[in-house]
Motif scaffolding. Structure first.
Motif, PDB file in Angstrom:
ATOM      1  N   TYR A 188      73.890  34.823  29.279  1.00 14.15           N
ATOM      2  CA  TYR A 188      73.287  35.403  28.073  1.00 14.15           C
ATOM      3  C   TYR A 188      71.758  35.414  28.201  1.00 14.15           C
ATOM      4  O   TYR A 188      71.169  34.640  28.954  1.00 14.15           O
ATOM      5  CB  TYR A 188      73.707  34.619  26.824  1.00 14.15           C
ATOM      6  CG  TYR A 188      73.605  33.127  26.971  1.00 14.15           C
ATOM      7  CD1 TYR A 188      72.406  32.465  26.743  1.00 14.15           C
ATOM      8  CD2 TYR A 188      74.717  32.374  27.364  1.00 14.15           C
ATOM      9  CE1 TYR A 188      72.312  31.090  26.897  1.00 14.15           C
ATOM     10  CE2 TYR A 188      74.627  30.998  27.527  1.00 14.15           C
ATOM     11  CZ  TYR A 188      73.424  30.361  27.285  1.00 14.15           C
ATOM     12  OH  TYR A 188      73.335  29.003  27.450  1.00 14.15           O
ATOM     13  N   PRO A 189      71.098  36.306  27.438  1.00 11.09           N
ATOM     14  CA  PRO A 189      69.633  36.405  27.506  1.00 11.09           C
ATOM     15  C   PRO A 189      68.963  35.349  26.635  1.00 11.09           C
ATOM     16  O   PRO A 189      69.613  34.692  25.819  1.00 11.09           O
ATOM     17  CB  PRO A 189      69.370  37.813  26.938  1.00 11.09           C
ATOM     18  CG  PRO A 189      70.487  38.006  25.952  1.00 11.09           C
ATOM     19  CD  PRO A 189      71.689  37.293  26.532  1.00 11.09           C
ATOM     20  N   LEU A 190      67.664  35.219  26.779  1.00 12.35           N
ATOM     21  CA  LEU A 190      66.901  34.309  25.938  1.00 12.35           C
ATOM     22  C   LEU A 190      66.789  34.903  24.527  1.00 12.35           C
ATOM     23  O   LEU A 190      66.643  36.120  24.379  1.00 12.35           O
ATOM     24  CB  LEU A 190      65.489  34.108  26.516  1.00 12.35           C
ATOM     25  CG  LEU A 190      65.410  33.462  27.910  1.00 12.35           C
ATOM     26  CD1 LEU A 190      63.987  33.557  28.441  1.00 12.35           C
ATOM     27  CD2 LEU A 190      65.872  32.014  27.847  1.00 12.35           C
ATOM     28  N   PRO A 191      66.858  34.064  23.471  1.00 13.58           N
ATOM     29  CA  PRO A 191      66.738  34.577  22.088  1.00 13.58           C
ATOM     30  C   PRO A 191      65.466  35.378  21.857  1.00 13.58           C
ATOM     31  O   PRO A 191      65.476  36.359  21.114  1.00 13.58           O
ATOM     32  CB  PRO A 191      66.740  33.302  21.250  1.00 13.58           C
ATOM     33  CG  PRO A 191      67.470  32.299  22.081  1.00 13.58           C
ATOM     34  CD  PRO A 191      67.122  32.621  23.502  1.00 13.58           C
ATOM     35  N   ILE A 192      64.364  34.989  22.512  1.00 12.62           N
ATOM     36  CA  ILE A 192      63.094  35.699  22.348  1.00 12.62           C
ATOM     37  C   ILE A 192      63.201  37.131  22.872  1.00 12.62           C
ATOM     38  O   ILE A 192      62.611  38.068  22.331  1.00 12.62           O
ATOM     39  CB  ILE A 192      61.915  34.939  23.032  1.00 12.62           C
ATOM     40  CG1 ILE A 192      60.564  35.575  22.672  1.00 12.62           C
ATOM     41  CG2 ILE A 192      62.094  34.886  24.544  1.00 12.62           C
ATOM     42  CD1 ILE A 192      60.155  35.416  21.246  1.00 12.62           C
ATOM     43  N   ASP A 193      63.987  37.323  23.956  1.00 16.00           N
ATOM     44  CA  ASP A 193      64.197  38.667  24.510  1.00 16.00           C
ATOM     45  C   ASP A 193      64.947  39.551  23.519  1.00 16.00           C
ATOM     46  O   ASP A 193      64.647  40.741  23.376  1.00 16.00           O
ATOM     47  CB  ASP A 193      64.986  38.596  25.829  1.00 16.00           C
ATOM     48  CG  ASP A 193      64.174  38.002  26.959  1.00 16.00           C
ATOM     49  OD1 ASP A 193      62.931  38.086  26.890  1.00 16.00           O
ATOM     50  OD2 ASP A 193      64.775  37.449  27.906  1.00 16.00           O
ATOM     51  N   VAL A 194      65.932  38.966  22.841  1.00 11.21           N
ATOM     52  CA  VAL A 194      66.722  39.703  21.845  1.00 11.21           C
ATOM     53  C   VAL A 194      65.830  40.116  20.676  1.00 11.21           C
ATOM     54  O   VAL A 194      65.877  41.268  20.213  1.00 11.21           O
ATOM     55  CB  VAL A 194      67.904  38.847  21.334  1.00 11.21           C
ATOM     56  CG1 VAL A 194      68.667  39.597  20.241  1.00 11.21           C
ATOM     57  CG2 VAL A 194      68.846  38.496  22.488  1.00 11.21           C
TER      58      VAL A 194
END
Length: 424
Positions: free
Chosen positions: A186-192
């Motif tokens: 999964y991606p980093l929350p900041i990227d989302v």
């Protein structure tokens, strides 16, 4: 003794829920194919989550358009292109342009879908039969011919309910595969969070990727075919609420599944600086990061996406033609058999010439955006016609949604033209 019974009843409830899915299953089949998956993987691996905002807007507008087209069909009993031809000035010309534009885009997409699906099956075969690794072209071509022949055979024996059940199976496998993969990579929350802020990647191919995103998610074929599938389901004006719910669920699932694919590609590949440009790239780059199980799941989902899209892509030209002629689709007619046979032959172009199916997929998705403004403008005029819609005429909120969708489609079409000029 009660526990096994409870488990059994739960499984039965889940199966019943899946099988109860309405015409929205075709929307997912049209929207999330290997074209969509390819665009999401390439975007996620190249730009991270930067284009999440495009996906979100496309899915919101898709839900609005599915609802509008479905409502028109239930209230008037008419299908889209037949209504364009009958009620709109220049309607015949608009309908013909839409048929040509969508068929061209979907058949181009079909080439890439079959190419990617055949390549994925080849990779699976080579795992068990390594001796075939030197015969890539021959094996991929044979697999492609077998897949398209089976799909054509299924088309000849099927009716609406049969097509729906086949798609339910493929879409369920696809959705579960991608969502489970997301829990592993999964991606980093900041990227989302950053991905929800509108921006276009200022690199080569960035504009084309935006257009491809909209072309695959706001697929004009999805909206135009909805009245026929709503009628095929046997729904009428008493099913207006059910139709609305079906459109919302379909648009929501398209966003969740597509965002999951982009997120997996971002989490596994973007920060490693490994953009995907070929089918093999997905194998070589995902396995070390995601592990064999996640890779197998992801590929199984991609293959299901491909197979679930071949069906609707083969159906689209005869659906649009039948819509224009009479508003009724006859799957046993000579016209249906000939057009789907031509589509099957067209699908084999990429496997025969050994072209890069990923590049073909992205290009085909860009072409899909050019008829979108016509499709949106047509339904705006129809749902606001008081003579046709009577008390069900579009309200202010639906008109705001449709107006915003039209503006968005015009901006993206312009962006697509600029991207194609840059490419060629």
């Amino acid at each position: 003794m009660d526990q096994p019974k409870q488990k059994t009843s739960l499984i039965k409830k889940i199966i019943a829920l899946v099988l109860a899915f309405g015409p929205g299953i075709f929307a997912i089949g049209y929207t999330i194919g290997t074209g969509s998956v390819t665009s999401m993987i390439v975007a996620g691996s190249t730009y991270g989550m930067q284009l999440l905002w495009v996906l979100l807007l496309s899915c919101v507008f898709s839900g609005v358009l599915m609802y509008a087209y479905g409502n028109y069909a239930l209230v008037t009993g008419e299908t889209a292109l037949f209504a364009f031809k009958k009620h709109l000035k220049w309607g015949k010309l608009i309908a013909i342009l839409i048929i040509l534009g969508i068929s061209f885009g979907q058949w181009n997409s079909l080439m890439g879908i079959l190419g990617i699906s055949a390549n994925i099956i080849y990779e699976i075969i080579v795992i068990y039969f390594p001796n075939l690794s030197g015969n890539r072209y021959e094996v991929v071509l044979v697999v492609a011919i077998l897949v398209i022949a089976i799909m054509y055979g299924l088309l000849l024996v099927g009716k609406y309910t049969f097509f729906e059940k086949i798609l339910v199976i493929f879409v369920t496998i696809m959705g579960l595969s991608f969502i489970i993969s997301l829990f592993m990579v999964y991606p980093l929350p900041i990227d989302v969070a950053k991905g929800l802020i509108p921006s276009i990647p200022k690199v080569e191919g960035g504009k084309m990727m935006v257009a491809a995103f909209v072309g695959t998610t706001m697929a004009a074929a999805t909206f135009l075919s909805r009245p026929l599938f709503v009628k095929g389901k046997g729904w009428d004006i008493s099913n207006l609420k059910q139709q609305k719910k079906d459109a919302i669920i379909a648009a929501t699932l398209v966003f969740i599944i597509s965002a999951s694919v982009m997120s997996v590609a971002c989490g596994a590949l973007f920060h490693q600086g490994q953009p995907v440009t070929k089918v093999l790239d997905m194998v070589n780059t995902l396995e070390p990061v995601a592990g064999k199980f996640a890779l197998t799941l992801f590929f199984f989902g991609t293959l299901s996406a491909g197979l679930s899209s071949i069906f609707p892509c083969l159906l689209i030209a005869p659906i649009l033609l039948a819509d224009y002629q009479s508003g009724e689709l006859d799957t046993s007619s000579k016209q249906f058999k000939i057009i789907t046979a031509i589509a099957c032959c067209f699908a084999l172009i990429v496997p025969i010439f050994g072209a890069n199916p990923i590049q073909m997929q992205i290009l085909s998705q860009v072409f899909n955006v050019f008829v979108l403004p016509l499709v949106i403008l047509g339904i705006i005029l129809l749902v606001n016609n008081a003579k046709l819609m009577k008390t069900y005429k579009a309200g202010i909120w639906l008109n705001i949604g449709l107006g915003a969708a039209l503006f968005f489609s015009l901006v993206i079409s312009y962006n697509g033209i600029v991207a194609l000029f840059d490419f060629f």
